[in-house]
Enzyme design. Structure first.
Site, PDB file in Angstrom:
ATOM      1  N   SER A  55       0.795  -1.231   0.000  1.00  0.00           N
ATOM      2  CA  SER A  55       0.000   0.000   0.000  1.00  0.00           C
ATOM      3  C   SER A  55       0.822   1.273   0.000  1.00  0.00           C
ATOM      4  O   SER A  55       0.248   2.374  -0.091  1.00  0.00           O
ATOM      5  CB  SER A  55      -0.953   0.003   1.200  1.00  0.00           C
ATOM      6  N   LYS A  58       0.039   3.718  -2.681  1.00  0.00           N
ATOM      7  CA  LYS A  58      -0.980   4.763  -2.576  1.00  0.00           C
ATOM      8  C   LYS A  58      -0.375   6.146  -2.376  1.00  0.00           C
ATOM      9  O   LYS A  58      -1.056   7.158  -2.580  1.00  0.00           O
ATOM     10  CB  LYS A  58      -1.948   4.441  -1.442  1.00  0.00           C
ATOM     11  N   SER A 115      -6.116   3.730   4.010  1.00  0.00           N
ATOM     12  CA  SER A 115      -5.476   2.876   3.008  1.00  0.00           C
ATOM     13  C   SER A 115      -6.514   2.131   2.179  1.00  0.00           C
ATOM     14  O   SER A 115      -6.348   0.953   1.834  1.00  0.00           O
ATOM     15  CB  SER A 115      -4.512   1.882   3.675  1.00  0.00           C
ATOM     16  N   LYS A 219       2.830   6.709   5.567  1.00  0.00           N
ATOM     17  CA  LYS A 219       2.015   5.625   5.013  1.00  0.00           C
ATOM     18  C   LYS A 219       2.594   4.269   5.371  1.00  0.00           C
ATOM     19  O   LYS A 219       3.811   4.098   5.439  1.00  0.00           O
ATOM     20  CB  LYS A 219       1.953   5.768   3.486  1.00  0.00           C
TER      21      LYS A 219
END
Length: 379
Positions: A55, A58, A115, A219
């Protein structure tokens, strides 16, 4: 002419501030720690290895959305249609409803905080028409940013039948820095601890936000193939660091290993203002000019990263032409300055004339020409 200027000296003896341990060992497939302001790499290992980012993908999806907003191509209040593909996307979710319309601001928070894979696909389709077209856009932005070890096939980071995104730790640090420096108005979202959408409240998966008050982003990522990954940024005493760790063994491990890097960087390094914009660093003799000298300086502020307590050991070497003649404008490049710490060059840049100096009169030019001739410098 080469003129060495010692900015300051530490003197004899060993200073406590200059004692530094080796960088800590980090249990991950790859990692990197950089100064967000200068881009200086403080520590790294396998930082150019292209790995599945899960992820962390992203971050690029969010970055492109931020670019589109800041370029005026869309706004927070625009509504994105939620396709069946976006709604059906598996994994972590924002829980958007199929065939509904969702504000871009909510989708962006869903991507960054929750997320949400569904939010990522919806954002990709809204911007580029399809996720496949958006992946091409992601690759173009990666090339523009100099992310040479990254390749994207989707907007979420999900493994797609063995065809997965690839990113290196260095590229992730580059992307994080671009997000923070180029699009600061959106960065506050990365520090938000929770987000509620469709009546469902989810916490930010970056648990460092709850452990370290100086951390304000960015993140997390996890898949079986990628392991546990984390990009984190924090600021202490005017210094901002970005840490990336990939391929750790657990959710807790990625936090512990990242905290090691941040603690080391903040404790033993500093972002140091080397020169202010327009600062005069020396003066030079001017021949055949209306003035006999000119101030030499730096046009823009210069910041560097160096070990704490070592600023007095910096040495600046100024390089200019042997003969500087009048007839130049303020801001004209007159040479270069190189600043080093022991054998490492920390900065190299242009030195400019702070003032304009017109050509001297005929008598001044004649006297200076004869002087230079007898000095063996006439040309």
């Amino acid at each position: 002419m080469i003129l060495a200027v010692v900015l300051s000296t530490a003197g004899a003896g060993v200073h406590a501030q200059s004692i530094m341990p080796r960088a800590p060992e980090i249990a991950g497939s790859s990692y990197i720690l950089i100064d967000a302001t200068t881009g200086h790499v403080i520590m790294e290992q396998n930082a150019d290895e292209a790995l599945p980012p899960a992820s962390l993908t992203k971050m690029m999806t969010a970055y492109i959305a931020e670019v589109e907003i800041d370029n005026g191509n869309m706004s927070y209040d625009d509504l994105a249609f939620i396709s069946e593909k976006a709604w059906r996307t598996q994994g972590s979710k924002t829980f958007v409803d199929v065939n509904s319309r969702v504000r871009i601001e909510d989708l962006l928070r869903g991507i960054i905080i929750q997320s949400g894979n569904d939010a990522s696909v919806a954002m990709a389709e809204h911007i580029a028409g399809s996720e496949e077209a958006f992946a091409d856009l992601m690759n173009q932005h990666a090339r523009a940013l100099g992310m040479n070890d990254s390749y994207f096939v989707n907007s979420s980071g999900l493994d797609d039948d063995g065809n997965t995104n690839l990113m290196s730790a260095r590229d992730l640090a580059t992307l994080a820095r671009a997000t923070i420096v180029e699009h600061p108005t959106h960065y506050a979202m990365y520090s938000e601890r929770e987000f509620t959408f469709n009546g469902i409240t989810q916490p930010n998966r970056n648990t460092l936000l709850f452990r370290d008050p100086t951390v304000d982003g960015m993140k997390t990522g996890w898949t079986t193939q990628a392991g546990f990954c984390l990009v984190a940024s924090g600021e202490r005493d005017g210094m901002r660091l970005i840490a990336v760790v990939m391929g750790t063994a657990s959710e807790d491990a990625r936090v512990v290993e990242t905290q090691k890097m941040l603690s080391y960087g903040f404790r033993f390094f500093e972002t140091y203002r080397l020169y202010d914009a327009g600062e005069v660093i020396n003066s030079a003799r001017v021949w055949s000019g209306a003035e006999s000298s000119v101030d030499l300086g730096i046009q823009e502020e210069v910041l560097i990263t160096l070990p704490r307590g070592r600023s007095e050991d910096l040495v600046a070497t100024l390089n200019t032409d042997d003969v500087i003649r009048g007839g130049f404008e303020a801001g004209e490049v007159m040479g270069t300055v190189e600043v080093s710490l022991e054998d490492e060059v920390l900065y190299s840049g242009d030195v400019v004339a702070i003032q304009a100096v017109e050509r001297g009169g005929l008598l001044r030019r004649l006297i200076d020409a004869l002087t230079l001739f007898f000095m063996g410098l006439f040309s």
